[in-house]
Design a protein around this motif. Structure first.
Motif, PDB file in Angstrom:
ATOM      1  N   ILE A 178     -14.458  -7.954 -14.270  1.00  0.00           N
ATOM      2  CA  ILE A 178     -14.695  -9.387 -14.310  1.00  0.00           C
ATOM      3  C   ILE A 178     -13.330 -10.066 -14.287  1.00  0.00           C
ATOM      4  O   ILE A 178     -12.472  -9.798 -15.128  1.00  0.00           O
ATOM      5  N   ILE A 179     -13.127 -10.926 -13.296  1.00  0.00           N
ATOM      6  CA  ILE A 179     -11.879 -11.660 -13.151  1.00  0.00           C
ATOM      7  C   ILE A 179     -12.148 -13.110 -13.531  1.00  0.00           C
ATOM      8  O   ILE A 179     -12.950 -13.792 -12.897  1.00  0.00           O
ATOM      9  N   GLY A 180     -11.485 -13.577 -14.587  1.00  0.00           N
ATOM     10  CA  GLY A 180     -11.688 -14.951 -15.029  1.00  0.00           C
ATOM     11  C   GLY A 180     -10.957 -15.959 -14.162  1.00  0.00           C
ATOM     12  O   GLY A 180     -10.175 -15.597 -13.268  1.00  0.00           O
ATOM     13  N   PRO A 181     -11.192 -17.249 -14.372  1.00  0.00           N
ATOM     14  CA  PRO A 181     -10.491 -18.290 -13.615  1.00  0.00           C
ATOM     15  C   PRO A 181      -8.977 -18.133 -13.713  1.00  0.00           C
ATOM     16  O   PRO A 181      -8.446 -17.745 -14.757  1.00  0.00           O
ATOM     17  N   PHE A 240       3.916 -22.591   3.004  1.00  0.00           N
ATOM     18  CA  PHE A 240       3.386 -22.341   4.352  1.00  0.00           C
ATOM     19  C   PHE A 240       4.436 -21.815   5.324  1.00  0.00           C
ATOM     20  O   PHE A 240       4.093 -21.403   6.435  1.00  0.00           O
ATOM     21  N   THR A 241       5.698 -21.800   4.919  1.00  0.00           N
ATOM     22  CA  THR A 241       6.730 -21.166   5.748  1.00  0.00           C
ATOM     23  C   THR A 241       7.175 -19.836   5.156  1.00  0.00           C
ATOM     24  O   THR A 241       8.155 -19.250   5.610  1.00  0.00           O
ATOM     25  N   GLY A 242       6.478 -19.365   4.129  1.00  0.00           N
ATOM     26  CA  GLY A 242       6.730 -18.042   3.588  1.00  0.00           C
ATOM     27  C   GLY A 242       7.860 -17.936   2.595  1.00  0.00           C
ATOM     28  O   GLY A 242       8.275 -16.832   2.241  1.00  0.00           O
ATOM     29  N   ARG A 243       8.374 -19.066   2.121  1.00  0.00           N
ATOM     30  CA  ARG A 243       9.443 -19.042   1.111  1.00  0.00           C
ATOM     31  C   ARG A 243       8.795 -19.046  -0.274  1.00  0.00           C
ATOM     32  O   ARG A 243       8.579 -20.093  -0.878  1.00  0.00           O
ATOM     33  N   LEU A 244       8.476 -17.857  -0.740  1.00  0.00           N
ATOM     34  CA  LEU A 244       7.646 -17.690  -1.937  1.00  0.00           C
ATOM     35  C   LEU A 244       8.451 -17.131  -3.107  1.00  0.00           C
ATOM     36  O   LEU A 244       9.524 -16.551  -2.906  1.00  0.00           O
ATOM     37  N   PRO A 245       7.933 -17.267  -4.324  1.00  0.00           N
ATOM     38  CA  PRO A 245       8.599 -16.635  -5.470  1.00  0.00           C
ATOM     39  C   PRO A 245       8.628 -15.114  -5.298  1.00  0.00           C
ATOM     40  O   PRO A 245       7.845 -14.537  -4.539  1.00  0.00           O
ATOM     41  N   ASP A 246       9.536 -14.475  -6.025  1.00  0.00           N
ATOM     42  CA  ASP A 246       9.626 -13.013  -5.965  1.00  0.00           C
ATOM     43  C   ASP A 246       8.308 -12.389  -6.398  1.00  0.00           C
ATOM     44  O   ASP A 246       7.676 -12.814  -7.378  1.00  0.00           O
ATOM     45  N   ALA A 247       7.883 -11.367  -5.672  1.00  0.00           N
ATOM     46  CA  ALA A 247       6.632 -10.682  -5.996  1.00  0.00           C
ATOM     47  C   ALA A 247       6.826  -9.783  -7.208  1.00  0.00           C
ATOM     48  O   ALA A 247       7.867  -9.158  -7.386  1.00  0.00           O
ATOM     49  N   GLN A 248       5.777  -9.715  -8.042  1.00  0.00           N
ATOM     50  CA  GLN A 248       5.777  -8.865  -9.215  1.00  0.00           C
ATOM     51  C   GLN A 248       4.769  -7.744  -9.026  1.00  0.00           C
ATOM     52  O   GLN A 248       3.816  -7.871  -8.255  1.00  0.00           O
ATOM     53  N   PRO A 249       4.930  -6.615  -9.730  1.00  0.00           N
ATOM     54  CA  PRO A 249       3.931  -5.544  -9.612  1.00  0.00           C
ATOM     55  C   PRO A 249       2.547  -6.028 -10.002  1.00  0.00           C
ATOM     56  O   PRO A 249       2.389  -6.819 -10.931  1.00  0.00           O
ATOM     57  N   CYS A 250       1.541  -5.575  -9.273  1.00  0.00           N
ATOM     58  CA  CYS A 250       0.152  -5.942  -9.573  1.00  0.00           C
ATOM     59  C   CYS A 250      -0.358  -5.066 -10.696  1.00  0.00           C
ATOM     60  O   CYS A 250      -0.332  -3.839 -10.607  1.00  0.00           O
ATOM     61  N   ARG A 251      -0.858  -5.677 -11.773  1.00  0.00           N
ATOM     62  CA  ARG A 251      -1.295  -4.914 -12.947  1.00  0.00           C
ATOM     63  C   ARG A 251      -2.785  -4.695 -12.970  1.00  0.00           C
ATOM     64  O   ARG A 251      -3.285  -3.882 -13.735  1.00  0.00           O
ATOM     65  N   ALA A 252      -3.580  -5.462 -12.189  1.00  0.00           N
ATOM     66  CA  ALA A 252      -5.044  -5.321 -12.248  1.00  0.00           C
ATOM     67  C   ALA A 252      -5.485  -4.408 -11.127  1.00  0.00           C
ATOM     68  O   ALA A 252      -5.758  -4.836 -10.054  1.00  0.00           O
ATOM     69  N   LYS A 254     -15.326 -14.103 -11.399  1.00  0.00           N
ATOM     70  CA  LYS A 254     -15.821 -13.226 -10.339  1.00  0.00           C
ATOM     71  C   LYS A 254     -16.104 -11.823 -10.845  1.00  0.00           C
ATOM     72  O   LYS A 254     -15.342 -11.265 -11.643  1.00  0.00           O
ATOM     73  N   LEU A 255     -17.200 -11.275 -10.359  1.00  0.00           N
ATOM     74  CA  LEU A 255     -17.505  -9.861 -10.520  1.00  0.00           C
ATOM     75  C   LEU A 255     -16.942  -9.152  -9.298  1.00  0.00           C
ATOM     76  O   LEU A 255     -17.297  -9.479  -8.164  1.00  0.00           O
ATOM     77  N   VAL A 256     -16.034  -8.201  -9.516  1.00  0.00           N
ATOM     78  CA  VAL A 256     -15.369  -7.497  -8.415  1.00  0.00           C
ATOM     79  C   VAL A 256     -15.671  -6.008  -8.524  1.00  0.00           C
ATOM     80  O   VAL A 256     -15.394  -5.381  -9.550  1.00  0.00           O
ATOM     81  N   VAL A 257     -16.242  -5.451  -7.466  1.00  0.00           N
ATOM     82  CA  VAL A 257     -16.507  -4.012  -7.392  1.00  0.00           C
ATOM     83  C   VAL A 257     -15.548  -3.423  -6.367  1.00  0.00           C
ATOM     84  O   VAL A 257     -15.590  -3.787  -5.191  1.00  0.00           O
ATOM     85  N   ARG A 258     -14.668  -2.524  -6.809  1.00  0.00           N
ATOM     86  CA  ARG A 258     -13.655  -1.923  -5.939  1.00  0.00           C
ATOM     87  C   ARG A 258     -14.001  -0.474  -5.639  1.00  0.00           C
ATOM     88  O   ARG A 258     -14.514   0.246  -6.502  1.00  0.00           O
ATOM     89  N   VAL A 275     -10.428 -16.691 -19.031  1.00  0.00           N
ATOM     90  CA  VAL A 275      -9.412 -17.348 -18.200  1.00  0.00           C
ATOM     91  C   VAL A 275      -8.139 -16.496 -18.159  1.00  0.00           C
ATOM     92  O   VAL A 275      -7.616 -16.072 -19.187  1.00  0.00           O
ATOM     93  N   GLY A 276      -7.665 -16.222 -16.941  1.00  0.00           N
ATOM     94  CA  GLY A 276      -6.432 -15.470 -16.751  1.00  0.00           C
ATOM     95  C   GLY A 276      -6.542 -13.991 -17.063  1.00  0.00           C
ATOM     96  O   GLY A 276      -5.524 -13.307 -17.155  1.00  0.00           O
ATOM     97  N   ARG A 277      -7.760 -13.466 -17.188  1.00  0.00           N
ATOM     98  CA  ARG A 277      -7.935 -12.070 -17.582  1.00  0.00           C
ATOM     99  C   ARG A 277      -8.697 -11.286 -16.513  1.00  0.00           C
ATOM    100  O   ARG A 277      -9.485 -11.842 -15.748  1.00  0.00           O
ATOM    101  N   ALA A 278      -8.454  -9.971 -16.489  1.00  0.00           N
ATOM    102  CA  ALA A 278      -9.249  -9.021 -15.708  1.00  0.00           C
ATOM    103  C   ALA A 278      -9.779  -8.004 -16.710  1.00  0.00           C
ATOM    104  O   ALA A 278      -9.013  -7.280 -17.337  1.00  0.00           O
ATOM    105  N   VAL A 279     -11.107  -7.953 -16.867  1.00  0.00           N
ATOM    106  CA  VAL A 279     -11.732  -7.151 -17.916  1.00  0.00           C
ATOM    107  C   VAL A 279     -12.707  -6.162 -17.293  1.00  0.00           C
ATOM    108  O   VAL A 279     -13.539  -6.551 -16.465  1.00  0.00           O
ATOM    109  N   PRO A 280     -12.641  -4.875 -17.646  1.00  0.00           N
ATOM    110  CA  PRO A 280     -13.678  -3.942 -17.174  1.00  0.00           C
ATOM    111  C   PRO A 280     -15.061  -4.446 -17.565  1.00  0.00           C
ATOM    112  O   PRO A 280     -15.293  -4.845 -18.711  1.00  0.00           O
ATOM    113  N   LEU A 281     -15.974  -4.439 -16.626  1.00  0.00           N
ATOM    114  CA  LEU A 281     -17.297  -5.009 -16.847  1.00  0.00           C
ATOM    115  C   LEU A 281     -18.001  -4.379 -18.051  1.00  0.00           C
ATOM    116  O   LEU A 281     -18.654  -5.066 -18.844  1.00  0.00           O
TER     117      LEU A 281
END
Length: 261
Positions: A60-63, A249-261, A45-49, A102-108
């Motif tokens: 560019i966000i890879g698969p 679907f009941t919200g019992r999720l893994p611990d959240a980590q800081p977002c790096r991208a 994906k091409l993402v413009v923020r 794959v698995g990467r976020a790269v400045p366009l």
């Protein structure tokens, strides 16, 4: 998706369809969610923020092959546009194979193709409403690409995708139908999608479960989606999402980590 986020799918103009499979506009309200999930995704994906101060960046966000769960450490973004690139278009547009993203976020602007660098410069200044018209004028003529190879890849992607009334075909059946070897099909996917055919089908099937589970019986969904049984679906879901379906679907999720991208 919470009330703080407004996601809207946009119509892909005809001129962009050889290159783009989907466009989403996401607006963020005053109060962002405390945490969010990034689910597995087969698309590059091409993402413009756009940030609150008006600053923009293009990534560019890879698969994504596994889900990740994040705390929202960066509350500056107020909107973004996400453009899903079609199978086989990553190298012609960006100058790199899809597998390398794959698995990467790269400045366009860091990608090698002249088109990528030009997009990076122009999208930093362009009003969001003019983005689609600009892309239609910039993207290469589809006839300049290897159309026979691209058509083959798109046909394989269609056969291996999950949708209502259509479970993914077996990889060997797709290869036989398209008159290629399984090795050729695997190489085609690795270059053009970034994933193996089997991994593509697995992710797409779990994404279908994510969409349909809130309104479909578990056993019926497993059968309709092409799993052997419900336990097979649960195991596959747990591997990619980190938790079984009922927990997710009941919200019992893994611990959240800081977002790096």
């Amino acid at each position: 998706m919470t009330d703080a986020l407004a996601e809207r799918a946009l119509t892909v103009p005809t001129a962009l369809r050889p290159w783009i499979t989907g466009i989403e506009s996401v607006g963020v309200g005053e109060e962002l969610p405390a945490s969010f999930a990034q689910v597995p995704d087969t698309a590059t994906k091409l993402v413009v923020r756009v940030e609150a101060g008006g600053r923009r960046d293009a990534l560019i966000i890879g698969p994504r092959t596994r889900a990740s769960y994040h705390a929202d450490a960066d509350r500056r973004a107020v909107s973004c546009v996400q453009v899903s690139l079609g199978p086989g278009t990553v190298r012609p547009l960006l100058g790199t194979a899809a597998v390398d993203l794959v698995g990467r976020a790269v400045p366009l602007g860091e990608l090698p193709a002249g088109t990528a660098r030009r997009l990076s410069r122009e999208l930093a200044e362009l009003p969001p409403g003019e983005m689609l018209a600009y892309l239609a004028g910039l993207l290469p003529d589809p006839s300049a690409a290897d159309r026979s190879r691209t058509r083959l890849l798109w046909a394989a992607v269609d056969a291996l995708s999950t949708r209502s009334g259509h479970a993914p075909a077996q990889v060997k059946e797709v290869a036989r139908e398209l008159a290629v070897s399984e090795r050729q099909l695997r190489n085609l996917f690795t270059e053009g999608v970034g994933l193996s055919p089997k991994h593509y089908a697995r992710i797409d099937r779990v994404r279908h479960v994510l969409t349909e589970a809130p309104r479909t019986d578990w056993a019926e969904l497993a059968a309709a989606t092409g799993y052997y049984d419900q336990s097979h679906m649960t195991a596959d879901f747990r591997t990619l999402m980190g938790v079984p379906p009922r927990s997710y679907f009941t919200g019992r999720l893994p611990d959240a980590q800081p977002c790096r991208a």
